[in-house]
Motif scaffolding. Sequence first.
Motif, short mmCIF file in Angstrom:
data_model
loop_
_atom_site.label_atom_id
_atom_site.label_comp_id
_atom_site.label_asym_id
_atom_site.label_seq_id
_atom_site.Cartn_x
_atom_site.Cartn_y
_atom_site.Cartn_z
N ILE A 75 41.73 43.21 41.39
CA ILE A 75 41.72 44.66 41.47
C ILE A 75 40.80 45.17 40.35
CG2 ILE A 75 43.13 46.76 41.39
CD1 ILE A 75 43.79 44.76 43.70
N CYS A 76 39.83 46.00 40.72
CA CYS A 76 38.80 46.46 39.78
C CYS A 76 38.88 47.97 39.60
CB CYS A 76 37.41 46.09 40.31
SG CYS A 76 37.20 44.36 40.73
N ARG A 77 38.88 48.39 38.34
CA ARG A 77 38.87 49.82 38.02
C ARG A 77 37.82 50.07 36.95
NH1 ARG A 77 45.24 51.35 37.98
NH2 ARG A 77 45.48 51.13 40.22
N TYR A 80 37.64 57.33 38.13
CA TYR A 80 37.55 55.94 38.56
C TYR A 80 37.73 55.78 40.06
CZ TYR A 80 42.52 55.02 39.36
OH TYR A 80 43.78 55.00 39.87
N GLU A 108 38.83 52.57 42.71
CA GLU A 108 39.38 51.22 42.72
C GLU A 108 38.64 50.38 43.74
OE1 GLU A 108 43.73 50.26 42.14
OE2 GLU A 108 43.47 49.85 44.27
N ASP A 122 33.24 47.93 35.91
CA ASP A 122 34.60 47.83 36.43
C ASP A 122 35.26 46.60 35.84
OD1 ASP A 122 35.05 49.88 38.71
OD2 ASP A 122 33.05 49.09 39.11
N CYS A 170 38.01 43.86 36.30
CA CYS A 170 38.69 43.27 37.46
C CYS A 170 39.71 42.24 36.99
CB CYS A 170 37.67 42.61 38.38
SG CYS A 170 36.36 43.74 38.93
#
Length: 132
Positions: free
Chosen positions: A40-42, A50, A52, A124, A126
């Motif tokens: 999961i990348c933010r 942001y 996701e 991002d 992750c």
Amino acid sequence: MKRHRAALLALLAATSAHAGIEPLRAIAQRGGKIEPGRYICRQQYNAAGYTEKVVEIASAAEYAYIGSQRYPGPMKYDVKTGQMQFTGGKLGNGFEGFYGRRDNGYPIFVLVDRDLAPKADAYDLCVRRADK
């Protein structure tokens, strides 16, 4: 390709020196065996805006971007430097990653949008989901 990688690393170094942005500081140990799973990348520096992203790493040679459906693509991974080059698929145009481990040993990578770098929105963070 080496020239591009050197230029990106120089850009990342310059970014941290001028803007206080250190996108790779979350990675304590770069490289190593890549752990398959769903990450999961933010956005690392812009919490207000942001987006996701979900990236599934199948192996050191294959990933999938997860959106409304699964979009697979090829990638290259350098086990020594942790550099991930997305050579096709949704991330194939303009993205690359840097993989490694956090201080606690958990796998992590920083996804870099080369078109936005060195702006804060380009990075991002992750993290691997435990259940995938």
